[in-house]
Design a protein around this motif. Structure first.
Motif, PDB file in Angstrom:
ATOM      1  N   PHE A   1       0.845  -1.065   0.067  1.00 34.88           N
ATOM      2  CA  PHE A   1       0.068  -0.014  -0.103  1.00 34.88           C
ATOM      3  C   PHE A   1       1.020   1.236   0.011  1.00 34.88           C
ATOM      4  CE2 PHE A   1      -1.370   3.211   3.194  1.00 34.88           C
ATOM      5  CZ  PHE A   1      -2.626   3.927   2.461  1.00 34.88           C
ATOM      6  N   VAL A   2       1.905   1.214   0.947  1.00 33.06           N
ATOM      7  CA  VAL A   2       2.840   2.398   0.910  1.00 33.06           C
ATOM      8  C   VAL A   2       3.327   2.483  -0.422  1.00 33.06           C
ATOM      9  CG1 VAL A   2       4.968   3.382   1.945  1.00 33.06           C
ATOM     10  CG2 VAL A   2       3.128   2.362   3.331  1.00 33.06           C
ATOM     11  N   VAL A   3       3.839   1.412  -0.994  1.00 35.34           N
ATOM     12  CA  VAL A   3       4.729   1.797  -2.399  1.00 35.34           C
ATOM     13  C   VAL A   3       3.780   2.350  -3.330  1.00 35.34           C
ATOM     14  CG1 VAL A   3       5.692   0.378  -4.083  1.00 35.34           C
ATOM     15  CG2 VAL A   3       6.155  -0.098  -1.691  1.00 35.34           C
ATOM     16  N   VAL A   4       2.458   1.586  -3.576  1.00 34.63           N
ATOM     17  CA  VAL A   4       1.324   2.166  -4.346  1.00 34.63           C
ATOM     18  C   VAL A   4       1.193   3.708  -4.214  1.00 34.63           C
ATOM     19  CG1 VAL A   4      -0.972   2.071  -5.139  1.00 34.63           C
ATOM     20  CG2 VAL A   4       0.566  -0.200  -4.962  1.00 34.63           C
ATOM     21  N   MET A   5       1.005   3.954  -3.135  1.00 32.68           N
ATOM     22  CA  MET A   5       0.843   5.406  -2.795  1.00 32.68           C
ATOM     23  C   MET A   5       1.831   6.405  -3.064  1.00 32.68           C
ATOM     24  SD  MET A   5      -2.303   5.744  -1.261  1.00 32.68           S
ATOM     25  CE  MET A   5      -2.032   7.625  -0.612  1.00 32.68           C
ATOM     26  N   GLU A   6       3.197   6.024  -3.162  1.00 26.68           N
ATOM     27  CA  GLU A   6       4.092   6.773  -3.294  1.00 26.68           C
ATOM     28  C   GLU A   6       4.773   6.703  -4.678  1.00 26.68           C
ATOM     29  OE1 GLU A   6       5.803   8.787  -0.340  1.00 26.68           O
ATOM     30  OE2 GLU A   6       3.710   8.596  -0.808  1.00 26.68           O
ATOM     31  N   SER A   7       4.072   5.879  -5.600  1.00 32.29           N
ATOM     32  CA  SER A   7       4.192   5.664  -7.017  1.00 32.29           C
ATOM     33  C   SER A   7       3.433   6.636  -7.741  1.00 32.29           C
ATOM     34  CB  SER A   7       3.794   4.286  -7.587  1.00 32.29           C
ATOM     35  OG  SER A   7       3.923   4.198  -8.832  1.00 32.29           O
ATOM     36  N   ALA A   8       4.225   7.489  -8.640  1.00 33.35           N
ATOM     37  CA  ALA A   8       3.565   8.534  -9.508  1.00 33.35           C
ATOM     38  C   ALA A   8       2.703   7.803 -10.593  1.00 33.35           C
ATOM     39  CB  ALA A   8       4.691   9.297 -10.209  1.00 33.35           C
ATOM     40  N   ALA A   9       2.941   6.504 -10.850  1.00 30.45           N
ATOM     41  CA  ALA A   9       2.310   5.869 -11.789  1.00 30.45           C
ATOM     42  C   ALA A   9       0.910   5.370 -11.302  1.00 30.45           C
ATOM     43  CB  ALA A   9       3.179   4.612 -12.258  1.00 30.45           C
ATOM     44  N   SER A  10       0.793   5.419 -10.168  1.00 30.40           N
ATOM     45  CA  SER A  10      -0.787   4.855  -9.511  1.00 30.40           C
ATOM     46  C   SER A  10      -1.849   5.704  -9.580  1.00 30.40           C
ATOM     47  CB  SER A  10      -0.237   4.361  -8.013  1.00 30.40           C
ATOM     48  OG  SER A  10       0.574   3.760  -7.820  1.00 30.40           O
ATOM     49  N   SER A  11      -2.909   5.283 -10.006  1.00 31.15           N
ATOM     50  CA  SER A  11      -4.095   5.912 -10.194  1.00 31.15           C
ATOM     51  C   SER A  11      -4.771   5.708  -8.782  1.00 31.15           C
ATOM     52  CB  SER A  11      -5.084   5.202 -11.175  1.00 31.15           C
ATOM     53  OG  SER A  11      -5.503   3.902 -10.446  1.00 31.15           O
ATOM     54  N   GLY A  12      -5.992   6.548  -8.690  1.00 33.59           N
ATOM     55  CA  GLY A  12      -6.688   6.676  -7.488  1.00 33.59           C
ATOM     56  C   GLY A  12      -7.306   5.297  -7.161  1.00 33.59           C
ATOM     57  N   ALA A  13      -7.772   4.720  -8.234  1.00 34.53           N
ATOM     58  CA  ALA A  13      -8.166   3.272  -7.836  1.00 34.53           C
ATOM     59  C   ALA A  13      -7.106   2.602  -7.493  1.00 34.53           C
ATOM     60  CB  ALA A  13      -9.065   2.644  -9.379  1.00 34.53           C
ATOM     61  N   ASP A  14      -6.232   2.430  -8.061  1.00 35.46           N
ATOM     62  CA  ASP A  14      -4.942   1.634  -7.437  1.00 35.46           C
ATOM     63  C   ASP A  14      -4.900   1.936  -6.089  1.00 35.46           C
ATOM     64  OD1 ASP A  14      -4.382   0.557 -10.224  1.00 35.46           O
ATOM     65  OD2 ASP A  14      -3.016   2.242 -10.725  1.00 35.46           O
ATOM     66  N   LYS A  15      -4.739   3.186  -5.707  1.00 35.47           N
ATOM     67  CA  LYS A  15      -4.664   3.380  -4.310  1.00 35.47           C
ATOM     68  C   LYS A  15      -5.402   2.925  -3.298  1.00 35.47           C
ATOM     69  CE  LYS A  15      -1.716   7.600  -5.679  1.00 35.47           C
ATOM     70  NZ  LYS A  15      -1.554   8.994  -5.547  1.00 35.47           N
ATOM     71  N   TYR A  16      -6.829   3.076  -3.700  1.00 33.24           N
ATOM     72  CA  TYR A  16      -7.887   2.624  -3.083  1.00 33.24           C
ATOM     73  C   TYR A  16      -7.964   1.081  -2.864  1.00 33.24           C
ATOM     74  CZ  TYR A  16     -12.558   1.844  -1.218  1.00 33.24           C
ATOM     75  OH  TYR A  16     -13.657   1.323  -0.467  1.00 33.24           O
ATOM     76  N   ASP A  17      -7.590   0.417  -3.937  1.00 35.95           N
ATOM     77  CA  ASP A  17      -7.488  -0.867  -3.896  1.00 35.95           C
ATOM     78  C   ASP A  17      -6.436  -1.367  -2.945  1.00 35.95           C
ATOM     79  OD1 ASP A  17      -9.592  -1.120  -5.913  1.00 35.95           O
ATOM     80  OD2 ASP A  17      -8.212  -1.529  -7.498  1.00 35.95           O
ATOM     81  N   ALA A  18      -5.331  -0.932  -3.103  1.00 37.29           N
ATOM     82  CA  ALA A  18      -4.187  -1.173  -2.111  1.00 37.29           C
ATOM     83  C   ALA A  18      -4.497  -1.148  -0.690  1.00 37.29           C
ATOM     84  CB  ALA A  18      -2.927  -0.385  -2.632  1.00 37.29           C
ATOM     85  N   LEU A  19      -5.467   0.138  -0.484  1.00 35.37           N
ATOM     86  CA  LEU A  19      -5.894   0.350   0.984  1.00 35.37           C
ATOM     87  C   LEU A  19      -6.740  -0.591   1.093  1.00 35.37           C
ATOM     88  CD1 LEU A  19      -6.084   2.263   3.265  1.00 35.37           C
ATOM     89  CD2 LEU A  19      -7.668   3.402   2.052  1.00 35.37           C
ATOM     90  N   VAL A  20      -7.586  -1.138   0.369  1.00 33.62           N
ATOM     91  CA  VAL A  20      -8.494  -1.904   0.863  1.00 33.62           C
ATOM     92  C   VAL A  20      -7.903  -3.537   1.160  1.00 33.62           C
ATOM     93  CG1 VAL A  20     -10.641  -3.752   0.033  1.00 33.62           C
ATOM     94  CG2 VAL A  20     -10.605  -1.230  -0.354  1.00 33.62           C
TER      95      VAL A  20
END
Length: 223
Positions: free
Chosen positions: A52-71
């Motif tokens: 989740f932290v890695v996804v949040m810090e990636s400039a390539a991650s979309s909002g949906a990517d970040k939410y899915d990683a959080l879930v």
């Protein structure tokens, strides 16, 4: 997303943004369903939390990517919390083994422990990985909602780059008590910076959750 997991992920992301590394995390889980039960450790830094932290810090991650990683991180966290509360954690078990080794004598008729066995046990308890994983640079605890509590705190248990925090999740706000042992040059602990970064992180996660669920983004002044 579980409210407790939401806060736990925000704390880990905040720590990473300040220090550029992951922190071993302690969260207290109640074991009071058992006679004389007190607490067990929830080790909140999971593979899913790190992802989740890695996804949040990636400039390539979309909002949906970040939410899915959080879930995903939240679901894993809730599983660990349930296991710890039901006596399936490891830290109190390890503590019991350590105390038994240090303080208990052999039972009548029991063969005394050999030097080889003692060496193996001492090697386990002095293992670098065990020591690092139990040096909790984030020591955390969630409290039950209590509107009458205005100031709270939770002990920081490591001297450097470490914080202690508890939190109260209410319907319209989350209250935090944050502490660090020192603020010396070189140790990196900065409670004021942690608080400021945590506010930004909570707001960002709030917006991600709202947008991902089709909810109109609310007033940021609530944080």
């Amino acid at each position: 997303v579980s409210p407790d997991a939401f806060v736990q992920m925000a704390l880990q992301l905040t720590y990473y943004r300040i220090h550029g590394e992951f922190a071993p995390v302690y969260e207290s889980a109640s074991t009071r369903q058992f006679l004389h039960g007190r607490t067990e450790t929830v080790r909140s830094l999971t593979s899913e939390a790190a992802d989740f932290v890695v996804v949040m810090e990636s400039a390539a991650s979309s909002g949906a990517d970040k939410y899915d990683a959080l879930v995903r991180a939240s679901e894993r966290h809730q599983t660990l919390l349930r296991e710890a509360s039901s006596g399936q954690g490891i830290d109190r078990h390890i503590l019991g083994l350590r105390m038994a080794y240090l303080r208990l004598d052999p039972l009548p008729g029991e063969t005394p422990m050999s030097d080889e066995d003692k060496h193996a046990i001492e090697a386990f308890f002095s293992d670098d990985t065990l020591a690092k994983s139990t040096t909790f640079q984030l020591s955390t605890s969630g409290l039950f909602p209590a509107y009458y509590l205005t100031h709270t705190g939770f002990g920081c248990v490591a001297p450097e780059r470490a914080y202690g925090t508890n939190y109260i999740i209410e319907s319209g706000r989350i209250k935090f008590g944050i502490e660090g042992k020192t603020k010396l040059v070189g140790n990196g602990t900065d409670v004021e910076l942690f608080e400021a970064e945590l506010r930004k992180t909570l707001l960002q996660l709030k917006i991600i959750c709202e947008e991902s669920n089709g909810i109109q983004v609310g007033d940021s002044s609530r944080l």
